[in-house]
Every structure is written in structure tokens, then in C-alpha cells.
Design an enzyme around this catalytic site. Structure first.
Site, PDB file in Angstrom:
ATOM      1  N   HIS A 161     -14.489  -8.621 -14.831  1.00 31.85           N
ATOM      2  CA  HIS A 161     -13.544  -8.646 -15.687  1.00 31.85           C
ATOM      3  C   HIS A 161     -14.095  -8.815 -17.243  1.00 31.85           C
ATOM      4  O   HIS A 161     -14.041  -8.431 -18.020  1.00 31.85           O
ATOM      5  CB  HIS A 161     -14.332 -10.058 -16.037  1.00 31.85           C
ATOM      6  CG  HIS A 161     -16.033 -10.235 -16.391  1.00 31.85           C
ATOM      7  ND1 HIS A 161     -16.314 -10.545 -17.827  1.00 31.85           N
ATOM      8  CD2 HIS A 161     -17.067 -10.631 -15.045  1.00 31.85           C
ATOM      9  CE1 HIS A 161     -17.110 -10.398 -17.538  1.00 31.85           C
ATOM     10  NE2 HIS A 161     -17.949 -11.057 -16.413  1.00 31.85           N
ATOM     11  N   ARG A 186     -14.657  -6.398 -20.656  1.00 37.10           N
ATOM     12  CA  ARG A 186     -13.423  -5.868 -21.794  1.00 37.10           C
ATOM     13  C   ARG A 186     -13.108  -4.208 -21.797  1.00 37.10           C
ATOM     14  O   ARG A 186     -12.259  -3.607 -21.853  1.00 37.10           O
ATOM     15  CB  ARG A 186     -14.603  -6.447 -22.606  1.00 37.10           C
ATOM     16  CG  ARG A 186     -12.853  -6.952 -23.861  1.00 37.10           C
ATOM     17  CD  ARG A 186     -13.699  -7.683 -24.629  1.00 37.10           C
ATOM     18  NE  ARG A 186     -13.972  -8.753 -25.414  1.00 37.10           N
ATOM     19  CZ  ARG A 186     -12.445  -9.448 -25.490  1.00 37.10           C
ATOM     20  NH1 ARG A 186     -11.409  -8.845 -25.931  1.00 37.10           N
ATOM     21  NH2 ARG A 186     -13.184 -10.263 -25.361  1.00 37.10           N
TER      22      ARG A 186
END
Ligand code: UD1
Ligand code: UDP
Length: 367
Positions: free
Chosen positions: A205, A207
Site C-alpha cells: 500500500h 504511497r
């Protein structure tokens, strides 16, 4: 009576703060208030429900595909009123999310003391992980109580000239949580699906990995699954729509890869416990896996959890498809390498971090 406010907003913060909320609530001379920012929505609610924590405040700030600007400005503008109304004697924040940084910043503006749970983790590169390394460094400038999980974390803080008297080594509250979730007779139909295969747990996940790096990770997983017929992958996918679209594009139509909704933490921990190995870019999973003796390929360029590398459980493999594929393959074919990485060791304390933190607060706030 002294007032302790805990502020958190995402799934991993909740997993590591809810056991502390419940411990603090047993202390008669402390009043415990919980404020969630709602940086996460469904993924936060899942955890609150499991630990039976009902927040006193929910800022409910989450927006679809929110930017760092959205999260920062929404929390900063909404938290002021709560802090001014409650006037806590100390605010506890956790780790390194935007919720953590912005809440600490708001406390600084109002001159409210901050306690930082999981203090002192460092990669030294403020762009990796992004923006978490900046967040945690910034919170250390502000915090009055630093609850470091390990000696290494304490040393990181000392290197930055933090006052030794503010640092307490408590272990990580993740281990407190893990002690309550693993069950010997755990059953789940997804695990039945994988029972005659080697089960790989996958999560991603971060960024800084959105886009090409994530696509590269998934390509490596796909290649392995095509090659090794006895491998099945379960991927409880993050709710970020950007992650979902990359995952569907690369892994969407594979029979031996199950992409499922985020698991409740009790389920997720038991899935890890029954897996062969783990591929992830998560932070928290790097703390849980060493206790469970499950090898982890960390699909990132840096880690702030060198304890797990030292314990032999974690291997940092970056986001290059070939490097991930080679390391993944080695752990499937080379039993010696696999065994070396799968000894259960726990560098993160004895599961009493919450009790220790509550004791420290009682003692220091009482004075
Ligand atoms: C955040 C943290 C990261 C942490 C991660 C844990 C920051 C900047 N990032 O990243 O440090 O590792 O949480 O998972 O603080 N969404 C939902 N429902 C949810 C949660 C998320 O729909 O319950 C979607 C929304 O579209 C949201 C997006 O996911 O905009 C991204 O959420 P966000 O909190 O900004 O980033 P994470 O990648 O989750
Ligand atoms: N986790 C969970 N359900 C899932 C995936 C992860 O409960 O489907 C838990 C996991 O055990 C760990 C935490 O969520 O405690 C990690 O969260 P995440 O990877 O989102 O964030 P990070 O730790 O990277 O900040």
C-alpha cells in the site's frame, strides 16, 4: 484526575493503540479519552470493533483518494476544538502517519505535552518511507514522553540529542495485540482453499510504491505463481482505489491468487501464522512476522525495523521485479535458506508495553 487523550486514525495505529486504550481504562486515577481522526474509515472501524473501543470523538476526515494536503489540513482545522474543549494533560500519538504528525503539531501549537508511542524508528531518508520518516522525526522534536520499542530505537533518539530522561524502552504494543489474536484451532474457508498449497500472504500500500514499483512487485508474484503450481497467494487488499486498480490489472485473473477485502486483525494474524511466507511493504507486519517465525520479503528500499533483519526474519528486496522474483524463488526451492529465516524470534518485547506505558504515565502525571 489526570486526563490522557489518545489520538489515532489509521488501521495500524488502531491495532497498536487500542490495547493501550483498554489498559489505560483500568487505571482509576487516569481519565482516558479517545479521539479518532477517521483518516481511515472502514479499515479503522474493523479494528475498533475487535478491541471494543468506542471513540469519544471522530473527526471523520477521510475522502476518496485523499492527498497529504487534504489529510493535514482537515485534521489540523478540526482537532483544535477537541483539544481546547478537553484540555488533556497529555496526548498520546502513535508511529508515523499524517494523523500522528498533525495531531502532535496541534498539541505543540496549544502547548499540550505529547507522548509518542513507537518512538525512535528511523531510516534516515525523509523520502523513504514517504511521508512517514518525516512524520516520526518531526514528532520526536515535539514529544515529552518517548516510548521506544527497542534499544536501537532509543539509540536513534539519543543520536538526535533527545533527552535520555524522556525515553522509555517498553517493547512494541503490536506484541501485546498479537498475544490476544493467535488461536491454535483457527478455521477460515480461505485457508481451506489454500490448505494443500504453500500459502503466500501478500500486502502492499505504500504511497511511494504507487505506480510502477507496485506494478513491478505484482509482476514478480505473478511470475512465481505461474511457475510454482503448489503456491497460492491470498492478498487482503488495501482500500486505496489506486492500489486496487494496479492489483486488478496485474493479478486480477489468476486462479491461484485470491484478492480479498481487508481482513479483521484476528483473521489476518492467523492467516500469517498459517502461511509459508509473506511479501509486503507494510511496517507493522515486519514486527509481527518475527514472532510468528514467518520469512518476509520486504518490498521497499529501506526499513526502519532493522531488528527484524538482524533476527533473520526479514529480507529487504526493493521493488525490482527480478530481485523480488529471485529472492522469492530461493525461499521456495532452498529449504536451508527458508529454515534460516523461519525461526521464531521476537525483538519487540514481551507483550507488556501497554502496562509499562500506563505505569509510566500514572507515575509521571501524578507528580
Ligand atoms: C496511511 C498512512 C501510512 C500507513 C497506512 C496504513 C499517511 C500519509 N499514510 O496510508 O503511513 O502505513 O495508512 O494502512 O498517513 N481508504 C478507504 N477506506 C479506508 C482506508 C482508506 O477507502 O478505510 C482509501 C481512501 O480512498 C483513501 C485512500 O485509501 O483516500 C488512502 O488512504 P490514506 O490514509 O491517505 O493512505 P494510506 O495509504 O492508507
Ligand atoms: N492487517 C489487518 N488486516 C489486513 C492487513 C493487515 O489487520 O488485511 C494488520 C497487520 O496485522 C498489521 C497492520 O494491519 O498489524 C499493518 O497495517 P498496514 O500494512 O496497513 O500499515 P503499516 O503497518 O504499513 O503502517
Amino acid at each position: 484526575m489526570k486526563k490522557v487523550m489518545l489520538i489515532f486514525g489509521t488501521r495500524p495505529e488502531a491495532i497498536k493503540m487500542c490495547p493501550l486504550v483498554n489498559e489505560l481504562k483500568t487505571r482509576k486515577n487516569l481519565q482516558t479519552i479517545v479521539c479518532v481522526t477517521g483518516q481511515h474509515r472502514e479499515m479503522l472501524q474493523q479494528v475498533l470493533k475487535i478491541f471494543d473501543v468506542v471513540p469519544d470523538y471522530n473527526l471523520d476526515i477521510m475522502k476518496d483518494k485523499q492527498t497529504l494536503f487534504d489529510v493535514t489540513t482537515s485534521i489540523l482545522s478540526k482537532i483544535k476544538e477537541v483539544l481546547e474543549k478537553e484540555k488533556p494533560d497529555v496526548v498520546l500519538v502513535h508511529g508515523d502517519t499524517s494523523t500522528t504528525f498533525v495531531s502532535a503539531l496541534a498539541c505543540y501549537y496549544l502547548q499540550i505535552p505529547v507522548g509518542h508511542v513507537e518512538a525512535g524508528l528511523r531510516t534516515g531518508n525523509i523520502y523513504s518511507p514517504f511521508p512517514e520518516e518525516f512524520n516520526r522525526q518531526a514528532v520526536s522534536i515535539i514529544s515529552k514522553f518517548n516510548f521506544a520499542p527497542t534499544q536501537m530505537a532509543k539509540e536513534n533518539l539519543l543520536k538526535e540529542c533527545r533527552d535520555e530522561k524522556t525515553i522509555y524502552i517498553t517493547g512494541n504494543t503490536a506484541i501485546d495485540a498479537l498475544k490476544t489474536t493467535i488461536k491454535k484451532d483457527y478455521y477460515n474457508e480461505h485457508l481451506q482453499w489454500a490448505k494443500d498449497s504453500r500459502l503466500i500472504m501478500l500486502t502492499a500500500h505504500r504511497r511511494e510504491n504507487l505506480g510502477e514499483p507496485m506494478r513491478n512487485m505484482f509482476k514478480a508474484v505473478k511470475k512465481i505463481v505461474e511457475e510454482f503450481k503448489d503456491v497460492k497467494v491470498i492478498y487482503p487488499i488495501h482500500m486505496n482505489p489506486v492500489v486496487r486498480s494496479i492489483a486488478n490489472e496485474v493479478l486480477g485473473d489468476m486462479d491461484r491468487i485470491k484478492i480479498i477485502e481487508p481482513l479483521e486483525v484476528v483473521d489476518f494474524h492467523n492467516f500469517l501464522a498459517q502461511s509459508y511466507m509473506i511479501l509486503t511493504d507494510s511496517g507493522g507486519i515486519q514486527e509481527e512476522a518475527p514472532s510468528l517465525g514467518k520469512p518476509v520479503l520486504v518490498m521497499r528500499d529501506t526499513t526502519e525495523r532493522p531488528e527484524g533483519i538482524k533476527a533473520g526474519t526479514l529480507r529487504l528486496v526493493g521493488t525490482d521485479t527480478k530481485v523480488i522474483y529471485d529472492n522469492f524463488k530461493q525461499l521456495l526451492v532452498d529449504k536451508n535458506e527458508y529454515n534460516k529465516m523461519s525461526e521464531a524470534k521476537n525483538p519487540y518485547g514481551d507483550g507488556t508495553a501497554c502496562i509499562q506505558i500506563a505505569d509510566i504515565l500514572e507515575k509521571n502525571l501524578g507528580e
